[in-house]
Design an enzyme around this catalytic site. Structure first.
Site, PDB file in Angstrom:
ATOM      1  N   PRO A  66      50.095  49.758  11.922  1.00  6.95           N
ATOM      2  CA  PRO A  66      49.652  50.829  11.029  1.00  6.95           C
ATOM      3  C   PRO A  66      50.480  50.833   9.743  1.00  6.95           C
ATOM      4  O   PRO A  66      51.707  50.768   9.795  1.00  6.95           O
ATOM      5  CB  PRO A  66      49.920  52.102  11.838  1.00  6.95           C
ATOM      6  CG  PRO A  66      50.987  51.730  12.812  1.00  6.95           C
ATOM      7  CD  PRO A  66      50.805  50.269  13.100  1.00  6.95           C
ATOM      8  N   GLY A 118      50.483  53.061   6.159  1.00  6.78           N
ATOM      9  CA  GLY A 118      49.936  54.040   5.224  1.00  6.78           C
ATOM     10  C   GLY A 118      50.108  53.531   3.804  1.00  6.78           C
ATOM     11  O   GLY A 118      50.971  52.679   3.546  1.00  6.78           O
ATOM     12  N   HIS A 165      60.195  50.397  12.340  1.00 10.34           N
ATOM     13  CA  HIS A 165      59.369  50.789  11.193  1.00 10.34           C
ATOM     14  C   HIS A 165      59.540  49.790  10.044  1.00 10.34           C
ATOM     15  O   HIS A 165      59.506  50.153   8.868  1.00 10.34           O
ATOM     16  CB  HIS A 165      59.759  52.205  10.743  1.00 10.34           C
ATOM     17  CG  HIS A 165      58.615  53.061  10.299  1.00 10.34           C
ATOM     18  ND1 HIS A 165      58.167  54.128  11.023  1.00 10.34           N
ATOM     19  CD2 HIS A 165      57.838  53.023   9.192  1.00 10.34           C
ATOM     20  CE1 HIS A 165      57.164  54.708  10.375  1.00 10.34           C
ATOM     21  NE2 HIS A 165      56.943  54.065   9.258  1.00 10.34           N
ATOM     22  N   ASP A 222      57.333  44.821  16.782  1.00 14.65           N
ATOM     23  CA  ASP A 222      57.051  44.402  15.409  1.00 14.65           C
ATOM     24  C   ASP A 222      58.334  44.405  14.608  1.00 14.65           C
ATOM     25  O   ASP A 222      59.369  44.914  15.052  1.00 14.65           O
ATOM     26  CB  ASP A 222      55.956  45.265  14.755  1.00 14.65           C
ATOM     27  CG  ASP A 222      56.389  46.700  14.431  1.00 14.65           C
ATOM     28  OD1 ASP A 222      57.600  46.980  14.312  1.00 14.65           O
ATOM     29  OD2 ASP A 222      55.486  47.552  14.283  1.00 14.65           O
ATOM     30  N   ILE A 259      58.131  39.622  11.600  1.00 15.42           N
ATOM     31  CA  ILE A 259      57.351  38.455  12.065  1.00 15.42           C
ATOM     32  C   ILE A 259      56.651  37.808  10.870  1.00 15.42           C
ATOM     33  O   ILE A 259      55.832  38.448  10.205  1.00 15.42           O
ATOM     34  CB  ILE A 259      56.283  38.901  13.087  1.00 15.42           C
ATOM     35  CG1 ILE A 259      56.945  39.570  14.280  1.00 15.42           C
ATOM     36  CG2 ILE A 259      55.334  37.755  13.433  1.00 15.42           C
ATOM     37  CD1 ILE A 259      57.032  38.824  15.526  1.00 15.42           C
ATOM     38  N   ARG A 260      57.008  36.581  10.567  1.00 13.56           N
ATOM     39  CA  ARG A 260      56.374  35.878   9.451  1.00 13.56           C
ATOM     40  C   ARG A 260      55.898  34.488   9.860  1.00 13.56           C
ATOM     41  O   ARG A 260      55.283  33.784   9.058  1.00 13.56           O
ATOM     42  CB  ARG A 260      57.368  35.727   8.277  1.00 13.56           C
ATOM     43  CG  ARG A 260      57.898  37.048   7.723  1.00 13.56           C
ATOM     44  CD  ARG A 260      56.811  37.882   7.038  1.00 13.56           C
ATOM     45  NE  ARG A 260      57.317  39.139   6.520  1.00 13.56           N
ATOM     46  CZ  ARG A 260      57.350  40.289   7.215  1.00 13.56           C
ATOM     47  NH1 ARG A 260      56.882  40.330   8.461  1.00 13.56           N
ATOM     48  NH2 ARG A 260      57.810  41.390   6.684  1.00 13.56           N
TER      49      ARG A 260
END
Ligand SMILES: Cc1cc2nc3c(=O)[nH]c(=O)nc-3n(C[C@H](O)[C@H](O)[C@H](O)COP(=O)(O)O)c2cc1C
Length: 381
Positions: A107, A109, A277, A308, A311-312
């Site tokens: 997610p 925003g 985050h 998360d 992560i690339r």
């Protein structure tokens, strides 16, 4: 350079009008970047500085933002050989939804800063790639026309039991497959880049003011804010509130402490996302790939653990899976794809991460996700 690119360059389209360039990127453009980092470079050129900094940035000194990436360097893979990897199956299932690769869109925003219909474009890209899509808070309406996309709603929670129950029912009616509750967002954090740019969090809804137009009256300016609450009163009871209203799984996003992971399972959470985050909330917290193994141990397989942060590369995903994640989420990478080439860019980024993971699995001797285990990673240095 092909004729179309030459024509665009002549007119200065790509530089002067990123949105026009986004609407019709040529296949050659979209296939140009060879990795996610290069998508970011293109996005940076196309985005307004305020928007780029809002997306790329972390909190305060960005220690955790950097740690999320750097920590991957300390985890090394130990491949197995002479296993048949002529076929590699990356598919998995999460709460009844089968996905072809263990990669979800996190997610985020403020996609409006990239394009006014950004949430819909990402939803469409997810539908086309069969990717599970976590919507940014309040953006679920973008999904109403995207019936074919599997999505999880995301919220920072509601302050009362009644509001939480009504939210949960609304999400179930709209077709969400799960509710993700972000638990690390009690307050708006202190982000130096946004403060320096005089970023107004109101722009997350409205988009940036158009050049030449006066900015809208400040609604939520970053700079003076040091104590802006979201839902600081939430406790573990939230899980009961939602479970009293729907059968939707409740997934907690933002767990780093193994003690919290244990509590979450005991209090009825259906899943856990190890997340900080993207380094945007409390600076100095542990990198997610380092937090993951202890959380996975504490959960002991009772509910799915996802992660998360940073992560690339496909090999990053392989490390996360080896350390106990059932799947990973990516936050910034699809936004770089979107800013670079619109919906096609998002699809390309998701494809690229999956393709890299598939190849990494093959080269590590792992024909499917079940073959991936803790023995194949070691932390050194
Ligand atoms: C621009 C932006 C907006 C975000 N908004 C939210 C949000 O509304 N809710 C949330 O739980 N996480 C939000 N996040 C965090 C992401 O869901 C995710 O945890 C993080 O981006 C993962 O790190 P990565 O960007 O390195 O992949 C946001 C991240 C970014 C970059």
């Amino acid at each position: 350079m092909n004729r179309r690119q030459a024509f665009r360059r002549l007119l200065g389209f790509a530089a002067a009008s990123p949105l026009l360039a986004q609407q019709a990127p040529s296949e050659e453009d979209v296939n140009g970047p060879v990795n996610v980092h290069e998508f970011e470079e293109i996005a940076k050129k196309k985005l307004d500085k305020l928007a780029y900094d809002f997306i790329a940035g972390g909190v305060e000194d960005e220690l955790t933002l950097r740690a999320n990436r750097e920590a991957f360097q300390h985890w090394y893979l130990i491949p197995r050989v002479l296993t048949d990897v002529s076929q590699v199956d990356m598919s998995t299932e999460l709460f009844g939804v089968r996905i072809p690769q263990p990669i979800l869109v996190a997610p985020t925003g403020g996609k409006n800063l990239i394009a006014p219909n950004a949430e819909t474009l990402v939803a469409k890209a997810c539908a086309r790639t069969q990717t599970l899509f976590c919507t940014g808070s309040g953006a679920e309406r973008a999904l109403e026309d995207e019936g074919e996309v599997n999505w999880w709603s995301n919220t920072v929670g509601q302050a009362t039991r009644e509001a939480a129950m009504s939210y949960a029912r609304r999400m179930e009616d709209r077709g969400a497959k799960a509710i993700t509750l972000t638990v690390d967002n009690q307050y708006q954090s202190n982000r130096d880049r946004n403060n320096r740019n005089r970023f107004d969090y109101g722009y997350m809804g409205t988009g940036l003011p158009k050049p030449g137009q006066p900015p809208p009256p400040p609604r939520n300016p970053a700079r003076p804010a040091m104590w802006q609450p979201h839902t600081p009163n939430l406790t573990w009871d939230y899980i009961d509130w939602v479970r009293g209203a729907t059968n939707l799984p409740v997934i907690l996003k933002g767990i780093l402490a193994p003690e919290d992971a244990e509590l979450a399972v005991r209090r009825g959470a259906s899943g856990i996302i190890v997340s900080n985050h993207g380094g945007r909330q409390l600076d100095g917290v542990i990198a997610t790939i380092d937090a993951l193994p202890d959380v996975a141990d504490a959960v002991g397989g009772k509910v799915p653990v996802l992660m998360d942060g940073g992560i690339r590369r496909g090999s990053d995903i392989l490390k996360a899976l080896a350390l106990g994640a059932k799947a990973v989420l990516v936050g910034r990478p699809p936004l770089w794809g979107l800013a670079a080439f619109g919906q096609a860019g998002v699809e390309r980024v998701l494809w690229m991460l999956g393709a890299e993971l598939k190849l990494s699995m093959a080269l590590a001797g792992k024909p499917n996700l079940a073959a991936i285990d803790r023995k194949m990673v070691r932390r050194l240095g």
